[in-house]
Design a protein around this motif. Structure first.
Motif, PDB file in Angstrom:
ATOM      1  N   MET A   1      18.011  65.465  -3.556  1.00  0.00           N
ATOM      2  CA  MET A   1      16.630  65.092  -4.201  1.00  0.00           C
ATOM      3  C   MET A   1      17.207  64.062  -5.242  1.00  0.00           C
ATOM      4  SD  MET A   1      14.378  67.862  -5.690  1.00  0.00           S
ATOM      5  CE  MET A   1      13.089  68.389  -4.523  1.00  0.00           C
ATOM      6  N   ALA A   2      16.580  63.028  -5.264  1.00  0.00           N
ATOM      7  CA  ALA A   2      16.990  62.169  -6.411  1.00  0.00           C
ATOM      8  C   ALA A   2      15.976  61.538  -7.168  1.00  0.00           C
ATOM      9  CB  ALA A   2      17.583  60.818  -5.704  1.00  0.00           C
ATOM     10  N   LYS A   3      16.242  61.125  -8.600  1.00  0.00           N
ATOM     11  CA  LYS A   3      15.282  60.759  -9.504  1.00  0.00           C
ATOM     12  C   LYS A   3      14.422  59.572  -8.895  1.00  0.00           C
ATOM     13  CE  LYS A   3      17.932  59.998 -13.067  1.00  0.00           C
ATOM     14  NZ  LYS A   3      18.771  60.070 -14.329  1.00  0.00           N
ATOM     15  N   ALA A   4      13.179  59.608  -8.809  1.00  0.00           N
ATOM     16  CA  ALA A   4      12.373  58.568  -8.460  1.00  0.00           C
ATOM     17  C   ALA A   4      12.485  57.311  -8.925  1.00  0.00           C
ATOM     18  CB  ALA A   4      10.911  59.097  -8.735  1.00  0.00           C
ATOM     19  N   GLU A   5      13.153  57.132 -10.300  1.00  0.00           N
ATOM     20  CA  GLU A   5      13.600  55.764 -10.596  1.00  0.00           C
ATOM     21  C   GLU A   5      14.479  55.159  -9.954  1.00  0.00           C
ATOM     22  OE1 GLU A   5      12.051  58.610 -13.101  1.00  0.00           O
ATOM     23  OE2 GLU A   5      14.047  58.550 -13.249  1.00  0.00           O
ATOM     24  N   LEU A   6      15.412  55.842  -9.215  1.00  0.00           N
ATOM     25  CA  LEU A   6      16.471  55.185  -8.376  1.00  0.00           C
ATOM     26  C   LEU A   6      15.750  54.637  -7.184  1.00  0.00           C
ATOM     27  CD1 LEU A   6      19.107  58.027  -8.170  1.00  0.00           C
ATOM     28  CD2 LEU A   6      19.278  56.032  -9.717  1.00  0.00           C
ATOM     29  N   PHE A   7      14.745  55.093  -6.887  1.00  0.00           N
ATOM     30  CA  PHE A   7      13.990  54.345  -5.695  1.00  0.00           C
ATOM     31  C   PHE A   7      13.457  53.051  -5.982  1.00  0.00           C
ATOM     32  CE2 PHE A   7      14.893  58.801  -4.390  1.00  0.00           C
ATOM     33  CZ  PHE A   7      15.041  58.722  -3.029  1.00  0.00           C
ATOM     34  N   ASP A   8      13.576  52.783  -7.309  1.00  0.00           N
ATOM     35  CA  ASP A   8      12.769  51.398  -7.681  1.00  0.00           C
ATOM     36  C   ASP A   8      13.684  50.353  -7.717  1.00  0.00           C
ATOM     37  OD1 ASP A   8      10.354  52.875  -8.242  1.00  0.00           O
ATOM     38  OD2 ASP A   8      10.787  53.277 -10.472  1.00  0.00           O
ATOM     39  N   ALA A   9      15.060  50.854  -7.549  1.00  0.00           N
ATOM     40  CA  ALA A   9      16.096  49.774  -7.528  1.00  0.00           C
ATOM     41  C   ALA A   9      16.122  48.975  -6.226  1.00  0.00           C
ATOM     42  CB  ALA A   9      17.390  50.358  -8.160  1.00  0.00           C
ATOM     43  N   PRO A  10      16.341  47.500  -6.104  1.00  0.00           N
ATOM     44  CA  PRO A  10      16.281  46.901  -5.050  1.00  0.00           C
ATOM     45  C   PRO A  10      17.199  47.330  -3.742  1.00  0.00           C
ATOM     46  CG  PRO A  10      16.262  45.484  -6.816  1.00  0.00           C
ATOM     47  CD  PRO A  10      16.644  46.756  -7.467  1.00  0.00           C
ATOM     48  N   ILE A  11      18.182  47.460  -4.252  1.00  0.00           N
ATOM     49  CA  ILE A  11      19.093  47.932  -2.940  1.00  0.00           C
ATOM     50  C   ILE A  11      18.964  49.443  -2.529  1.00  0.00           C
ATOM     51  CG2 ILE A  11      21.464  48.206  -2.059  1.00  0.00           C
ATOM     52  CD1 ILE A  11      22.294  45.694  -3.821  1.00  0.00           C
TER      53      ILE A  11
ATOM     54  N   LYS B   1      16.541  51.250  -2.945  1.00  0.00           N
ATOM     55  CA  LYS B   1      15.107  51.589  -2.420  1.00  0.00           C
ATOM     56  C   LYS B   1      15.141  51.543  -0.894  1.00  0.00           C
ATOM     57  CE  LYS B   1      12.158  48.307  -2.849  1.00  0.00           C
ATOM     58  NZ  LYS B   1      10.973  47.406  -3.860  1.00  0.00           N
ATOM     59  N   ARG B   2      16.168  50.545  -0.112  1.00  0.00           N
ATOM     60  CA  ARG B   2      16.197  50.746   1.089  1.00  0.00           C
ATOM     61  C   ARG B   2      17.234  51.644   1.746  1.00  0.00           C
ATOM     62  NH1 ARG B   2      16.094  44.554   2.661  1.00  0.00           N
ATOM     63  NH2 ARG B   2      16.437  45.386   4.972  1.00  0.00           N
ATOM     64  N   LEU B   3      18.157  51.819   0.705  1.00  0.00           N
ATOM     65  CA  LEU B   3      19.501  52.690   1.190  1.00  0.00           C
ATOM     66  C   LEU B   3      19.316  54.106   1.121  1.00  0.00           C
ATOM     67  CD1 LEU B   3      22.228  52.293   2.249  1.00  0.00           C
ATOM     68  CD2 LEU B   3      23.090  52.084  -0.090  1.00  0.00           C
ATOM     69  N   LEU B   4      18.676  54.605  -0.159  1.00  0.00           N
ATOM     70  CA  LEU B   4      18.495  56.092  -0.122  1.00  0.00           C
ATOM     71  C   LEU B   4      17.756  56.603   0.922  1.00  0.00           C
ATOM     72  CD1 LEU B   4      18.061  56.050  -4.243  1.00  0.00           C
ATOM     73  CD2 LEU B   4      19.907  57.044  -2.712  1.00  0.00           C
ATOM     74  N   PRO B   5      16.781  56.334   1.212  1.00  0.00           N
ATOM     75  CA  PRO B   5      15.821  56.892   2.399  1.00  0.00           C
ATOM     76  C   PRO B   5      16.836  57.023   3.726  1.00  0.00           C
ATOM     77  CG  PRO B   5      14.419  55.268   1.325  1.00  0.00           C
ATOM     78  CD  PRO B   5      15.849  55.041   0.724  1.00  0.00           C
ATOM     79  N   LYS B   6      17.480  55.757   3.865  1.00  0.00           N
ATOM     80  CA  LYS B   6      18.428  55.788   5.090  1.00  0.00           C
ATOM     81  C   LYS B   6      19.337  56.880   5.191  1.00  0.00           C
ATOM     82  CE  LYS B   6      17.746  51.465   7.190  1.00  0.00           C
ATOM     83  NZ  LYS B   6      17.029  50.268   6.614  1.00  0.00           N
TER      84      LYS B   6
END
Length: 199
Positions: free
Chosen positions: A66-76, A78-83
């Motif tokens: 479970m990661a801080k939402a702000e990390l999902f705003d970063a360009p790379i 955003k695509r990598l974390l969900p994967k």
């Protein structure tokens, strides 16, 4: 989780293991405390940005952090974390959507990695845990495994991760204790590992 994601996760784990072994003296203890099946809530102290890959790198089972939402705003990211299986949480564990997602994953026998303090400890001492952690523990049938990162991320120093025996949540669930009390029990489990490994 699709096969691609699992493959990516395995590659990521390999890269992380290689990195950690190159730059630190690594010790991993207590892997036998992690059940091989069923939902697991892996709860760790938080001292550095590299804690999530370190805590997950040496385990057979995939850890969904479970990661801080702000990390999902970063360009790379955003695509990598969900994967890599991570999912976002807005500040402070009161994010209903994230709590629902987490409960569903636990029900689906996934392993979720959490840092109950919600933020990195500046002093290295264990802070207070957020109530949402206790909510997960009480509302699911997951095993709750306390975990501690011990040492420092200074290059070539000793860095240890210890997975403790699961915290007994059965009686907590039966006695309908509050989420806050459940969190305190989990934090005590992490503190015990830190105390046992205090030099």
């Amino acid at each position: 989780m699709g096969r691609l994601s699992n493959k990516l996760y395995s590659v990521g784990q390999f890269v992380c293991r290689t990195y950690f072994r190159l730059f630190y003296r690594i010790k991993v203890e207590g892997k036998e405390n992690i059940p091989s099946d069923g939902g697991i809530l892996l709860c760790s102290n938080h001292i550095h940005l590299l804690d999530p890959p370190f805590v997950g790198a040496f385990l057979k089972r995939q850890t969904r952090f479970m990661a801080k939402a702000e990390l999902f705003d970063a360009p790379i990211l955003k695509r990598l974390l969900p994967k890599l299986g991570a999912f976002p949480i807005r500040r402070g564990m009161s994010d209903r959507q994230a709590l629902r997602t987490g409960l569903k994953l636990l029900k689906d026998s996934e392993m979720i990695g959490l840092f109950p303090e919600g933020t990195r400890s500046k002093t290295g001492k264990l802070g207070k845990g957020l109530t949402g952690v206790g909510f997960f523990a009480l509302r699911s049938n997951a095993s709750v495994v306390p975990c501690a990162v011990i040492g420092t991320y200074k290059p070539f120093s000793t860095l240890k991760v210890v997975y403790g025996p699961p915290v007994d949540m059965e009686s907590a669930r039966e006695n309908k204790i509050s989420a806050e009390e459940a969190t305190e029990q989990i934090m005590s489990g992490i503190q015990r590992i830190l105390d046992e490994n205090h030099h």
